[in-house]
Motif scaffolding. Structure first.
Motif, PDB file in Angstrom:
ATOM      1  N   LEU A  25       0.860  -1.179   0.000  1.00  0.00           N
ATOM      2  CA  LEU A  25       0.000   0.000   0.000  1.00  0.00           C
ATOM      3  C   LEU A  25       0.894   1.225   0.000  1.00  0.00           C
ATOM      4  CD1 LEU A  25      -2.921   1.195   0.496  1.00  0.00           C
ATOM      5  CD2 LEU A  25      -2.306   1.153   2.916  1.00  0.00           C
ATOM      6  N   GLN A  26       0.595   2.177  -0.856  1.00  0.00           N
ATOM      7  CA  GLN A  26       1.349   3.428  -0.862  1.00  0.00           C
ATOM      8  C   GLN A  26       0.386   4.553  -0.511  1.00  0.00           C
ATOM      9  OE1 GLN A  26       3.261   5.453  -4.469  1.00  0.00           O
ATOM     10  NE2 GLN A  26       4.944   4.330  -3.521  1.00  0.00           N
ATOM     11  N   VAL A  27       0.806   5.377   0.448  1.00  0.00           N
ATOM     12  CA  VAL A  27      -0.037   6.459   0.940  1.00  0.00           C
ATOM     13  C   VAL A  27       0.692   7.778   0.719  1.00  0.00           C
ATOM     14  CG1 VAL A  27      -1.229   7.424   2.946  1.00  0.00           C
ATOM     15  CG2 VAL A  27      -1.042   4.940   2.683  1.00  0.00           C
ATOM     16  N   GLU A  28       0.013   8.712   0.044  1.00  0.00           N
ATOM     17  CA  GLU A  28       0.545  10.055  -0.152  1.00  0.00           C
ATOM     18  C   GLU A  28      -0.211  10.995   0.778  1.00  0.00           C
ATOM     19  OE1 GLU A  28       1.220  13.437  -3.591  1.00  0.00           O
ATOM     20  OE2 GLU A  28      -0.236  11.844  -3.929  1.00  0.00           O
ATOM     21  N   PHE A  29       0.548  11.786   1.521  1.00  0.00           N
ATOM     22  CA  PHE A  29      -0.033  12.731   2.465  1.00  0.00           C
ATOM     23  C   PHE A  29      -0.055  14.131   1.850  1.00  0.00           C
ATOM     24  CE2 PHE A  29       1.600   9.157   4.754  1.00  0.00           C
ATOM     25  CZ  PHE A  29       0.655   8.916   5.734  1.00  0.00           C
ATOM     26  N   HIS A  30      -0.891  14.982   2.393  1.00  0.00           N
ATOM     27  CA  HIS A  30      -0.985  16.355   1.884  1.00  0.00           C
ATOM     28  C   HIS A  30       0.318  17.125   2.044  1.00  0.00           C
ATOM     29  CE1 HIS A  30      -5.146  16.315   0.688  1.00  0.00           C
ATOM     30  NE2 HIS A  30      -5.498  15.795   1.847  1.00  0.00           N
ATOM     31  N   ASN A  31       1.174  16.707   2.979  1.00  0.00           N
ATOM     32  CA  ASN A  31       2.463  17.380   3.152  1.00  0.00           C
ATOM     33  C   ASN A  31       3.502  16.858   2.152  1.00  0.00           C
ATOM     34  OD1 ASN A  31       3.326  14.911   4.113  1.00  0.00           O
ATOM     35  ND2 ASN A  31       3.718  15.611   6.195  1.00  0.00           N
ATOM     36  N   LEU A  32       3.044  16.050   1.171  1.00  0.00           N
ATOM     37  CA  LEU A  32       3.825  15.488   0.069  1.00  0.00           C
ATOM     38  C   LEU A  32       4.727  14.319   0.476  1.00  0.00           C
ATOM     39  CD1 LEU A  32       4.696  18.709  -1.947  1.00  0.00           C
ATOM     40  CD2 LEU A  32       2.710  17.224  -2.139  1.00  0.00           C
ATOM     41  N   THR A  33       4.638  13.861   1.703  1.00  0.00           N
ATOM     42  CA  THR A  33       5.328  12.649   2.120  1.00  0.00           C
ATOM     43  C   THR A  33       4.622  11.444   1.491  1.00  0.00           C
ATOM     44  OG1 THR A  33       5.946  13.627   4.237  1.00  0.00           O
ATOM     45  CG2 THR A  33       5.935  11.219   4.130  1.00  0.00           C
ATOM     46  N   ILE A  34       5.400  10.487   1.036  1.00  0.00           N
ATOM     47  CA  ILE A  34       4.848   9.245   0.505  1.00  0.00           C
ATOM     48  C   ILE A  34       5.475   8.087   1.269  1.00  0.00           C
ATOM     49  CG2 ILE A  34       4.640   7.734  -1.495  1.00  0.00           C
ATOM     50  CD1 ILE A  34       4.776  10.235  -3.265  1.00  0.00           C
ATOM     51  N   LEU A  35       4.625   7.188   1.771  1.00  0.00           N
ATOM     52  CA  LEU A  35       5.086   6.013   2.504  1.00  0.00           C
ATOM     53  C   LEU A  35       4.547   4.749   1.868  1.00  0.00           C
ATOM     54  CD1 LEU A  35       4.471   7.172   6.186  1.00  0.00           C
ATOM     55  CD2 LEU A  35       6.663   7.004   5.038  1.00  0.00           C
ATOM     56  N   ASP A  36       5.398   3.725   1.802  1.00  0.00           N
ATOM     57  CA  ASP A  36       4.977   2.387   1.394  1.00  0.00           C
ATOM     58  C   ASP A  36       4.730   1.577   2.653  1.00  0.00           C
ATOM     59  OD1 ASP A  36       5.192   2.775  -1.327  1.00  0.00           O
ATOM     60  OD2 ASP A  36       7.185   1.875  -1.490  1.00  0.00           O
ATOM     61  N   TYR A  37       3.646   0.827   2.658  1.00  0.00           N
ATOM     62  CA  TYR A  37       3.328  -0.101   3.756  1.00  0.00           C
ATOM     63  C   TYR A  37       3.297  -1.498   3.160  1.00  0.00           C
ATOM     64  CZ  TYR A  37       2.338   3.876   6.653  1.00  0.00           C
ATOM     65  OH  TYR A  37       2.475   5.042   7.366  1.00  0.00           O
ATOM     66  N   PHE A  38       4.056  -2.423   3.773  1.00  0.00           N
ATOM     67  CA  PHE A  38       4.279  -3.744   3.213  1.00  0.00           C
ATOM     68  C   PHE A  38       3.389  -4.812   3.838  1.00  0.00           C
ATOM     69  CE2 PHE A  38       8.119  -1.186   2.997  1.00  0.00           C
ATOM     70  CZ  PHE A  38       8.330  -1.174   1.628  1.00  0.00           C
ATOM     71  N   GLU A  39       3.057  -5.810   3.013  1.00  0.00           N
ATOM     72  CA  GLU A  39       2.249  -6.964   3.444  1.00  0.00           C
ATOM     73  C   GLU A  39       0.848  -6.559   3.928  1.00  0.00           C
ATOM     74  OE1 GLU A  39       3.304 -10.063   2.840  1.00  0.00           O
ATOM     75  OE2 GLU A  39       5.141  -9.196   2.039  1.00  0.00           O
ATOM     76  N   VAL A  40       0.307  -5.528   3.302  1.00  0.00           N
ATOM     77  CA  VAL A  40      -1.053  -5.084   3.640  1.00  0.00           C
ATOM     78  C   VAL A  40      -2.036  -5.915   2.811  1.00  0.00           C
ATOM     79  CG1 VAL A  40      -2.676  -3.150   3.644  1.00  0.00           C
ATOM     80  CG2 VAL A  40      -0.251  -2.742   4.127  1.00  0.00           C
ATOM     81  N   PRO A  41      -2.884  -6.709   3.455  1.00  0.00           N
ATOM     82  CA  PRO A  41      -3.840  -7.531   2.702  1.00  0.00           C
ATOM     83  C   PRO A  41      -4.811  -6.663   1.891  1.00  0.00           C
ATOM     84  CG  PRO A  41      -3.730  -8.227   4.994  1.00  0.00           C
ATOM     85  CD  PRO A  41      -2.980  -6.934   4.892  1.00  0.00           C
ATOM     86  N   ARG A  42      -5.234  -7.199   0.766  1.00  0.00           N
ATOM     87  CA  ARG A  42      -6.150  -6.458  -0.107  1.00  0.00           C
ATOM     88  C   ARG A  42      -7.439  -6.057   0.611  1.00  0.00           C
ATOM     89  NH1 ARG A  42      -6.759  -5.143  -5.326  1.00  0.00           N
ATOM     90  NH2 ARG A  42      -8.892  -4.887  -6.051  1.00  0.00           N
ATOM     91  N   ASP A  43      -7.949  -6.904   1.510  1.00  0.00           N
ATOM     92  CA  ASP A  43      -9.195  -6.557   2.196  1.00  0.00           C
ATOM     93  C   ASP A  43      -9.020  -5.329   3.093  1.00  0.00           C
ATOM     94  OD1 ASP A  43      -7.700  -8.323   3.986  1.00  0.00           O
ATOM     95  OD2 ASP A  43      -9.502  -8.352   5.225  1.00  0.00           O
ATOM     96  N   ILE A  44      -7.823  -5.152   3.665  1.00  0.00           N
ATOM     97  CA  ILE A  44      -7.558  -3.946   4.461  1.00  0.00           C
ATOM     98  C   ILE A  44      -7.560  -2.728   3.540  1.00  0.00           C
ATOM     99  CG2 ILE A  44      -5.819  -2.721   5.854  1.00  0.00           C
ATOM    100  CD1 ILE A  44      -7.180  -4.898   7.442  1.00  0.00           C
ATOM    101  N   TYR A  45      -6.919  -2.850   2.389  1.00  0.00           N
ATOM    102  CA  TYR A  45      -6.928  -1.761   1.404  1.00  0.00           C
ATOM    103  C   TYR A  45      -8.352  -1.393   1.007  1.00  0.00           C
ATOM    104  CZ  TYR A  45      -7.071   0.059  -3.353  1.00  0.00           C
ATOM    105  OH  TYR A  45      -7.389   0.781  -4.480  1.00  0.00           O
ATOM    106  N   GLU A  46      -9.170  -2.403   0.702  1.00  0.00           N
ATOM    107  CA  GLU A  46     -10.547  -2.145   0.278  1.00  0.00           C
ATOM    108  C   GLU A  46     -11.360  -1.466   1.377  1.00  0.00           C
ATOM    109  OE1 GLU A  46     -11.765  -6.013  -1.052  1.00  0.00           O
ATOM    110  OE2 GLU A  46     -10.758  -5.780  -2.987  1.00  0.00           O
ATOM    111  N   LYS A  47     -11.179  -1.883   2.615  1.00  0.00           N
ATOM    112  CA  LYS A  47     -11.868  -1.230   3.734  1.00  0.00           C
ATOM    113  C   LYS A  47     -11.351   0.190   3.931  1.00  0.00           C
ATOM    114  CE  LYS A  47     -12.758  -5.563   6.122  1.00  0.00           C
ATOM    115  NZ  LYS A  47     -12.380  -6.438   7.230  1.00  0.00           N
ATOM    116  N   PHE A  48     -10.058   0.385   3.717  1.00  0.00           N
ATOM    117  CA  PHE A  48      -9.428   1.698   3.863  1.00  0.00           C
ATOM    118  C   PHE A  48     -10.050   2.707   2.910  1.00  0.00           C
ATOM    119  CE2 PHE A  48      -5.057   3.957   3.277  1.00  0.00           C
ATOM    120  CZ  PHE A  48      -5.405   4.957   4.155  1.00  0.00           C
ATOM    121  N   VAL A  49     -10.128   2.370   1.632  1.00  0.00           N
ATOM    122  CA  VAL A  49     -10.642   3.328   0.646  1.00  0.00           C
ATOM    123  C   VAL A  49     -12.138   3.577   0.796  1.00  0.00           C
ATOM    124  CG1 VAL A  49      -8.810   2.911  -1.022  1.00  0.00           C
ATOM    125  CG2 VAL A  49     -10.921   1.620  -1.199  1.00  0.00           C
ATOM    126  N   CYS A  50     -12.848   2.678   1.468  1.00  0.00           N
ATOM    127  CA  CYS A  50     -14.292   2.842   1.667  1.00  0.00           C
ATOM    128  C   CYS A  50     -14.647   3.377   3.049  1.00  0.00           C
ATOM    129  CB  CYS A  50     -14.999   1.506   1.461  1.00  0.00           C
ATOM    130  SG  CYS A  50     -14.905   0.909  -0.234  1.00  0.00           S
TER     131      CYS A  50
END
Length: 72
Positions: A25-50
């Motif tokens: 999972l890659q997350v971009e913040f409004h302060n322009l920082t970008i972080l990669d998060y590893f081994e994030v299951p797809r279901d967590i991603y789907e819940k995150f965006v919703c």
């Protein structure tokens, strides 16, 4: 392969990407920082965006639960 970048309405987070092959999972913040998060299951991603509150979901389910690396 990254899925399409999803812009979100959140106080801290500007956009989210997810890579199915790398389970990353890659997350971009409004302060322009970008972080990669590893081994994030797809279901967590789907819940995150919703989630009703993207920032709260990030803080309670991702931020301190998955290994991360600063990209930018």
């Amino acid at each position: 392969m990254f899925l399409e970048r999803i812009e979100v309405s959140a106080y801290e987070i500007a956009s989210i990407w997810y890579d199915d092959r790398q389970i990353k999972l890659q997350v971009e913040f409004h302060n322009l920082t970008i972080l990669d998060y590893f081994e994030v299951p797809r279901d967590i991603y789907e819940k995150f965006v919703c989630a009703d509150n993207i920032d709260n979901f990030f803080q309670s389910h991702i931020e301190n639960y998955f290994e991360s690396d600063r990209v930018l």
